[in-house]
Design a protein around this motif. Structure first.
Motif, PDB file in Angstrom:
ATOM      1  N   LEU A   1     -14.938 -20.988   9.339  1.00 62.26           N
ATOM      2  CA  LEU A   1     -15.883 -22.219   9.783  1.00 62.26           C
ATOM      3  C   LEU A   1     -15.232 -22.626  11.416  1.00 62.26           C
ATOM      4  N   PRO A   2     -16.316 -23.031  12.044  1.00 60.26           N
ATOM      5  CA  PRO A   2     -15.843 -23.311  13.592  1.00 60.26           C
ATOM      6  C   PRO A   2     -15.209 -24.587  13.542  1.00 60.26           C
ATOM      7  N   ALA A   3     -14.214 -24.817  14.467  1.00 67.31           N
ATOM      8  CA  ALA A   3     -13.561 -26.079  14.636  1.00 67.31           C
ATOM      9  C   ALA A   3     -14.414 -27.098  15.388  1.00 67.31           C
ATOM     10  N   ILE A   4     -14.808 -28.464  15.057  1.00 69.45           N
ATOM     11  CA  ILE A   4     -15.476 -29.407  15.585  1.00 69.45           C
ATOM     12  C   ILE A   4     -14.853 -30.567  16.182  1.00 69.45           C
ATOM     13  N   GLY A   5     -13.526 -30.265  16.208  1.00 71.66           N
ATOM     14  CA  GLY A   5     -12.698 -31.224  16.743  1.00 71.66           C
ATOM     15  C   GLY A   5     -11.336 -31.178  16.268  1.00 71.66           C
ATOM     16  N   HIS A   6     -10.377 -32.349  16.445  1.00 71.06           N
ATOM     17  CA  HIS A   6      -9.120 -32.100  16.044  1.00 71.06           C
ATOM     18  C   HIS A   6      -8.678 -33.651  15.472  1.00 71.06           C
ATOM     19  N   CYS A   7      -7.634 -33.557  14.829  1.00 70.13           N
ATOM     20  CA  CYS A   7      -6.919 -34.913  14.240  1.00 70.13           C
ATOM     21  C   CYS A   7      -5.766 -34.828  14.289  1.00 70.13           C
ATOM     22  N   LYS A   8      -4.864 -36.063  14.341  1.00 72.37           N
ATOM     23  CA  LYS A   8      -3.553 -36.279  14.203  1.00 72.37           C
ATOM     24  C   LYS A   8      -3.218 -37.008  13.206  1.00 72.37           C
ATOM     25  N   ALA A   9      -2.254 -36.576  12.264  1.00 76.15           N
ATOM     26  CA  ALA A   9      -1.878 -37.568  10.928  1.00 76.15           C
ATOM     27  C   ALA A   9      -1.130 -38.750  11.637  1.00 76.15           C
ATOM     28  N   ILE A  10      -1.734 -39.997  10.833  1.00 77.35           N
ATOM     29  CA  ILE A  10      -1.148 -41.229  11.249  1.00 77.35           C
ATOM     30  C   ILE A  10      -0.141 -41.698  10.169  1.00 77.35           C
ATOM     31  N   TYR A  11      -0.428 -41.098   9.007  1.00 76.41           N
ATOM     32  CA  TYR A  11       0.474 -41.318   7.775  1.00 76.41           C
ATOM     33  C   TYR A  11       0.801 -39.917   7.098  1.00 76.41           C
ATOM     34  N   PRO A  12       1.892 -39.537   6.481  1.00 74.76           N
ATOM     35  CA  PRO A  12       1.990 -38.413   5.615  1.00 74.76           C
ATOM     36  C   PRO A  12       1.287 -38.494   4.440  1.00 74.76           C
ATOM     37  N   PHE A  13       0.964 -37.172   3.977  1.00 72.30           N
ATOM     38  CA  PHE A  13      -0.187 -37.033   2.751  1.00 72.30           C
ATOM     39  C   PHE A  13       0.610 -35.981   1.977  1.00 72.30           C
ATOM     40  N   ASP A  14       0.809 -36.128   0.771  1.00 70.85           N
ATOM     41  CA  ASP A  14       1.459 -34.840  -0.019  1.00 70.85           C
ATOM     42  C   ASP A  14       0.461 -33.927  -0.458  1.00 70.85           C
TER      43      ASP A  14
ATOM     44  N   GLY B   1       2.177 -37.393  12.547  1.00 67.63           N
ATOM     45  CA  GLY B   1       2.089 -36.872  13.722  1.00 67.63           C
ATOM     46  C   GLY B   1       1.606 -35.425  13.898  1.00 67.63           C
ATOM     47  N   GLU B   2       1.447 -34.531  12.496  1.00 67.52           N
ATOM     48  CA  GLU B   2       0.981 -33.354  12.781  1.00 67.52           C
ATOM     49  C   GLU B   2      -0.436 -33.266  13.050  1.00 67.52           C
ATOM     50  N   VAL B   3      -0.842 -32.264  14.090  1.00 64.83           N
ATOM     51  CA  VAL B   3      -2.169 -31.969  14.594  1.00 64.83           C
ATOM     52  C   VAL B   3      -2.841 -30.964  13.572  1.00 64.83           C
ATOM     53  N   LEU B   4      -4.099 -31.164  13.391  1.00 64.23           N
ATOM     54  CA  LEU B   4      -4.721 -30.315  12.475  1.00 64.23           C
ATOM     55  C   LEU B   4      -6.415 -30.261  13.135  1.00 64.23           C
ATOM     56  N   TYR B   5      -6.813 -29.158  12.705  1.00 63.98           N
ATOM     57  CA  TYR B   5      -8.536 -28.904  13.107  1.00 63.98           C
ATOM     58  C   TYR B   5      -9.327 -29.565  12.435  1.00 63.98           C
TER      59      TYR B   5
END
Length: 551
Positions: free
Chosen positions: A479-492, A504-508
């Motif tokens: 699937l093509p990336a349509i943007g990116h995001c940065k984690a504000i809070y941790p998620f298990d 703080g992790e950056v994801l597509y």
């Protein structure tokens, strides 16, 4: 002092006075009636006021918790009781004062009418006696004049020498007749006069005093009744004063029960998210692409020359995503309350576990009761069939198993939340490390160019053992990336289909939030999954189809 002796000639005045007394009694009764209506309307308005401002408790979550609210609702309850006492006052006045006045006024009118009729009859009888006496007097007077005329005629004829003896004898007989009739009328007049004088004496010294005495007693009883009603009017109010005082004391106690510290603590307990304040935003060095272009002569370097870095920072975009400074994300409530902040999620889970435990205890008690009943039926078959209880027992056992599973599931979620809460103290240190690591990665914002026709749709690059060409052709149809995001809070990301991430992790971004509170994301190593939309700061590409930038 007696009306019969003092007011023997004031029959008309006594008639007017007794009528005024009854009118005054009825006027006071009308006053009491209007006072009753005022009390009833006052009580009704108070009850309506209480009903208007009382809480409409459709659910337990809406029950008042703050001491100031509880005190106000206690005051409303006391005011409702106070309104009830006003109704008691109205009922007491209506029964003891107004009703008694109306009955007494009716009896008073009847009695007055009877006494006045007796007085009028006595006066009419005396008038009749006087007329008889007067008629006999007039008749006696007339006969005396006729006898006097007959005597004068006889004397004239007796002295007249020319008169015959027969004329003289005839005049004498006429004189004797008139004299006899005058004597009879005299006796009749004397008898009538004596009778009238007796009746008149009896009228003014016996009959009229007796009638006036009864009127006087009636008027005095009316005055006494008014005095009793005045006292009853005040007693109706005085009887409820102790209860009204208790209502006012209850209001004062409610005012004293207000605890500002407790209310402040409730605010904390109600809205505490459990998150730590956000850490410092790291410096994101977008100039590394320029340096890399200058130093590297590879295809990847020339490719990155056409990449435009989005100049927008994520600080402003995070404003609408942080629960600390903005609204909570809208979306359907999840079963494990993961859409809530940790602290609120823990409280909700604990409340649900408590409710499930109460339900489990209830079902266990019902199972014990059914087993006891089954034992009784087995020992005494005539009381019932033990087999008839088996479906109910099976249903109860199923409910118990279901509740135990629910409790176990919710306790697992609660343990997860409490584990995260316990490890929250080390998060800021780890987040700083993540920020430093993120700076060494290539920003996902470099996945598009100025020209829409030259838009790069390849997967994100990795700084590892694979080259960028291997990353681009790793999947057959990614699937093509349509943007990116940065984690504000941790998620298990323990649940299936979710993707764990660190603060703080950056994801597509490969799929937007469809309104369910989840966004599909991909790591740079190709691992995909769903993350909570409220936990990330999303930046979508303007040139992507259907893309929207969240601010």
């Amino acid at each position: 002092m007696s009306w019969g002796t003092e007011l023997w000639d004031q029959f008309d005045s006594l008639d007017k006075h007794t009528q005024w007394g009854i009118d005054f009694l009825e006027r006071y009764a009308k006053f009491v009636k209007e006072r009753i209506e005022i009390e009833q309307n006052y009580a009704k308005q108070l009850r309506n006021l209480v009903k208007k401002y009382c809480p409409k408790r459709s659910s337990k979550d809406e029950e008042p918790r703050f001491t100031s609210c509880i005190a106000f609702f206690n005051i409303l309850n006391e005011l409702n009781d106070y309104a009830g006492q006003r109704e008691v006052v109205a009922e007491e006045m209506a029964h003891r004062v107004y009703g008694e006045l109306m009955r007494y006024a009716h009896d008073l009118k009847t009695e007055r009418k009877m006494h006045l009729q007796e007085g009028r009859k006595a006066q009419q009888y005396l008038d009749m006696c006087w007329k008889q006496m007067d008629n006999s007097k007039k008749k006696f007077e007339r006969e005396c004049r006729e006898a006097e005329k007959a005597q004068q005629s006889y004397e004239r004829l007796d002295n007249d020498t020319n008169a015959t003896k027969a004329d003289v004898e005839k005049a004498k007989q006429q004189l004797n007749l008139r004299t006899h009739m005058a004597d009879e009328n005299k006796n009749e007049y004397a008898a009538q006069l004596q009778n009238f004088n007796g009746e008149q004496h009896k009228h003014f010294y016996v009959v009229i005093p007796q009638i006036y005495k009864q009127l006087q007693e009636m008027d005095e009883r009316r005055t006494i009744k008014l005095s009793e009603c005045y006292r009853g009017f005040a007693d109706s109010e005085r009887k409820v004063i102790p209860i009204i005082s208790k209502c006012l004391e209850g209001m004062i106690l409610a005012a004293k029960s207000v605890d500002e510290r407790r209310d402040s603590q409730m605010v904390v307990d109600s809205f505490k998210s459990g998150f730590e304040p956000p850490g410092d935003f790291p410096f994101e060095d977008y100039s590394q692409h320029i340096y890399r272009t200058i130093s590297d002569g590879t295809i990847s370097a020339s490719k990155q020359e056409n990449v435009k870095v989005d100049a927008k920072t994520t600080v402003g975009k995070a404003k609408g995503k942080l629960w600390l400074f903005g609204k909570k994300p809208k979306g359907p409530a999840l079963e494990d309350f993961s859409h809530l902040p940790p602290e609120q999620r823990r409280k909700k889970l604990q409340q649900r576990i408590d409710e499930l435990n109460r339900g489990l205890q209830k079902e266990s008690d019902q199972k014990d009761a059914l087993n006891k009943m089954k034992d009784v039926y087995e020992k005494n078959p005539q009381m019932g069939d033990p087999g008839s209880l088996q479906p109910k027992l099976a249903e109860t056992m199923n409910n118990i198993d279901r509740l135990r599973m629910e409790i176990h599931k919710n306790e697992a979620w609660l343990s997860e939340v409490e584990g995260k809460t316990g490890g929250r103290g080390d998060r800021r240190h780890s987040s700083d490390i993540n920020h430093l690591v993120t700076q060494g990665r290539e920003s996902p914002e470099g996945s598009y160019t100025d020209d829409a026709n030259q838009e790069v749709r390849g997967p994100p690059q990795q700084h590892g053992h694979h080259s960028e060409f291997e990353d681009e052709f790793e999947d057959d149809d990614p699937l093509p990336a349509i943007g990116h995001c940065k984690a504000i809070y941790p998620f298990d990301g323990h649940n299936e289909g979710t993707l764990a991430m660190k603060e703080g992790e950056v994801l597509y971004i490969i799929e937007e939030d469809k309104g369910d509170g989840w966004t599909r994301a991909r790591r740079q190593n190709g691992e995909e999954g769903y993350v909570p939309t409220s936990y990330i700061d999303v930046t979508l590409e303007k040139n992507s189809k259907g893309a929207v930038t969240y601010i």
